[in-house]
Design a protein around this motif. Structure first.
Motif, mmCIF file in Angstrom:
data_model
loop_
_atom_site.group_PDB
_atom_site.id
_atom_site.type_symbol
_atom_site.label_atom_id
_atom_site.label_comp_id
_atom_site.label_asym_id
_atom_site.label_seq_id
_atom_site.Cartn_x
_atom_site.Cartn_y
_atom_site.Cartn_z
ATOM 1 N N TYR A 1 -7.924 -0.828 -12.391
ATOM 2 C CA TYR A 1 -8.994 0.140 -12.146
ATOM 3 C C TYR A 1 -8.520 1.585 -12.277
ATOM 4 O O TYR A 1 -9.230 2.445 -12.808
ATOM 5 C CB TYR A 1 -9.562 -0.045 -10.738
ATOM 6 N N LYS B 1 -5.729 -5.673 -9.415
ATOM 7 C CA LYS B 1 -7.072 -5.110 -9.607
ATOM 8 C C LYS B 1 -7.017 -3.590 -9.558
ATOM 9 O O LYS B 1 -7.552 -2.896 -10.438
ATOM 10 C CB LYS B 1 -8.019 -5.635 -8.515
ATOM 11 N N TRP B 2 -6.363 -3.050 -8.530
ATOM 12 C CA TRP B 2 -6.282 -1.600 -8.399
ATOM 13 C C TRP B 2 -5.492 -0.977 -9.552
ATOM 14 O O TRP B 2 -5.832 0.106 -10.038
ATOM 15 C CB TRP B 2 -5.634 -1.231 -7.072
ATOM 16 N N ARG C 1 2.173 1.738 -3.420
ATOM 17 C CA ARG C 1 1.133 2.207 -4.342
ATOM 18 C C ARG C 1 0.962 3.716 -4.262
ATOM 19 O O ARG C 1 0.881 4.406 -5.289
ATOM 20 C CB ARG C 1 -0.197 1.520 -4.014
ATOM 21 N N ASP D 1 -14.641 -9.118 -8.114
ATOM 22 C CA ASP D 1 -13.456 -8.521 -8.738
ATOM 23 C C ASP D 1 -13.157 -9.168 -10.092
ATOM 24 O O ASP D 1 -12.832 -8.475 -11.071
ATOM 25 C CB ASP D 1 -12.234 -8.694 -7.835
ATOM 26 N N TYR E 1 -3.652 -5.871 -5.796
ATOM 27 C CA TYR E 1 -2.913 -4.758 -6.403
ATOM 28 C C TYR E 1 -3.002 -4.759 -7.922
ATOM 29 O O TYR E 1 -2.987 -3.694 -8.552
ATOM 30 C CB TYR E 1 -1.468 -4.736 -5.887
ATOM 31 N N ARG F 1 0.838 -1.211 0.000
ATOM 32 C CA ARG F 1 0.000 0.000 0.000
ATOM 33 C C ARG F 1 0.867 1.253 0.000
ATOM 34 O O ARG F 1 0.577 2.230 -0.702
ATOM 35 C CB ARG F 1 -0.918 -0.025 1.224
#
Length: 460
Positions: A323, A319-320, A285, A358, A317, A282
């Motif tokens: 997105y 997925k993010w 990121r 997801d 991560y 995180r």
């Protein structure tokens, strides 16, 4: 039996005199303060069991879905030697297995908890065993072995006599600490959990792990300074180190080099949900780069290819990354995300709903798999779900309908479905917030319907 309140309330009245005073101390140190109602006083044994402080009396009565989810969370913490919460972990896993009907597993975990406490505290007995003995007293009672249940009640009494609480109207510090740690996993009453931690720490300020756990759980204005002090006291706790670094970054500090150095330390440690890996990803990121976060996740997986928790983190991560990418992600990135999510779903079969959602959303990002996304959603919508899981699904489906299918009216209808379910959750709050924003757009063709719905909406 009537369930007991989570909060510890002092016994009404007072008992004076030598023998009675000892009874008061015993009861208040390891037993749940509070009178037993007539319906619970079926036998002296039942009354004593109801008064115990243990998982069976702490109102831990979640749904089956939540039990399975919590069990997976505990498994991901791991059972590495030296984990100061290992006894608490085994105690809670034993209780969860009992609630799931797996009695032999429950007893095995309770026995492991006792052994873990003995090894960690380097002593055969101590007040840290009180909750464990209480759990075993309850378990044997439910198994019909009243003699063994009585034996464990006697063990609790013996512990109390040997290790009395400093105060007659408070629990022992060890019980406050375990109760706080356990309620962290189930209760939404943050004030109560914080209160229990503070009481435990006040009584035994030398217990570094209690203070660290309390700081990681609480969110106060002076958390940065408290974390700095805790980090000095608990320098090997990488979860704390990562969180402290993240809080400094939020204050505007440049922490890129420190983050990379800390990541090396995290990767050298055994994989665990408490090892700091999710937190350092995180930090990467938000304060290093998304690309480096993905590279770090892949490096961790290369070092530990069979660790399901790492696959879960990596899938999150990816997925993010897909997105929030400023440009259309490469097909190879989408394919990697799909592959990881499929693995994670198979590795967490009892609590995979969010990952299935997801996966459907990732399929929707590629032109040649859009039909698969819709098919997945339809299958999920037809499944038998608990209210909280329905909210999760409907909220995500509403967003999918708006963003990927441009079906705005159906999207609104599903946000309404979420809000109409009488269960408080982040998904319900989010859907209501979205509906409120839509209500303020005067050109919205569903304006009146949304206004009427919100006006008539009842709080759970």
């Amino acid at each position: 039996m009537q369930s007991r309140n989570l909060k510890d309330v002092s016994w009404a009245g007072s008992e004076q005199g030598g023998g009675k005073g000892a009874i008061v101390a015993f009861r208040d140190t390891f037993y749940a303060p509070g009178p037993i109602c007539a319906a619970q006083s079926q036998t002296p044994l039942v009354s004593k069991l109801e008064a115990l402080q243990c998982h069976f009396t702490w109102d831990l009565d979640p749904s089956r879905s939540k039990l399975l989810h919590r069990r997976d969370k505990l498994v991901d913490i791991g059972t590495e030697e030296g984990n100061s919460w290992l006894g608490h972990i085994y105690n809670l896993r034993g209780f969860i297995q009992y609630k799931l009907g797996l009695i032999e597993d429950a007893q095995s975990f309770f026995n492991k908890a006792a052994e873990a406490f003995r090894q960690m505290r380097k002593a055969d007995d101590g007040p840290w065993l009180a909750v464990n003995y209480g759990n075993l007293a309850w378990l044997h009672h439910h198994l019909g072995d009243q003699a063994e249940s009585e034996a464990y009640l006697s063990k609790v009494e013996a512990l109390m006599k040997k290790y009395p609480s400093p105060s007659q109207d408070e629990l022992h510090a060890e019980i406050y600490a375990e109760k706080a740690w356990t309620l962290m996993k189930f209760s939404t009453d943050r004030e109560l959990v914080t209160d229990y931690f503070q009481k435990a720490i006040r009584m035994q300020p030398d217990m570094v792990e209690w203070n660290t756990c309390h700081i990681l759980y609480s969110k106060t204005d002076d958390v940065l300074e408290k974390m700095r002090v805790a980090k000095e006291q608990d320098p090997e706790n990488l979860s704390l180190a990562v969180y402290y670094l993240e809080q400094r970054a939020k204050k505007g500090e440049r922490i890129e080099d420190e983050a990379r150095e800390l990541a090396r330390r995290v990767l050298r440690n055994p994989v665990s949900s408490h090892s700091g890996i999710k937190g350092i990803l995180r930090v990467y990121r938000y304060y290093v780069s998304f690309d480096e976060a993905i590279d770090l996740a892949e490096e961790a997986l290369e070092n530990h290819p069979d660790e399901r928790y790492l696959k879960r983190c990596a899938a999150l991560y990816y997925k993010w990354f897909i997105y929030f990418s400023s440009s259309r992600p490469k097909q190879s990135t989408i394919d990697r995300a799909i592959s990881l999510l499929k693995e994670v779903i198979s590795l967490y079969p009892h609590c995979s709903l969010m990952k299935e959602v997801d996966l459907a959303n990732i399929y929707a990002k590629s032109n040649h798999t859009k039909a698969i996304a819709e098919q997945m959603y339809q299958e999920l919508l037809e499944s038998d779900l608990e209210p909280a899981d329905k909210q999760l699904l409907y909220n995500n489906y509403a967003k999918y309908l708006k963003c990927d299918r441009q079906e705005y009216q159906r999207s609104v209808q599903y946000h309404m479905k979420v809000a109409a379910i009488p269960h408080q959750s982040s998904f319900r709050r989010n859907s209501i917030k979205i509906l409120e924003k839509m209500k303020n757009r005067r050109s919205n063709p569903m304006l009146r319907e949304i206004e009427e719905f919100l006006e008539n909406l009842q709080e759970p």
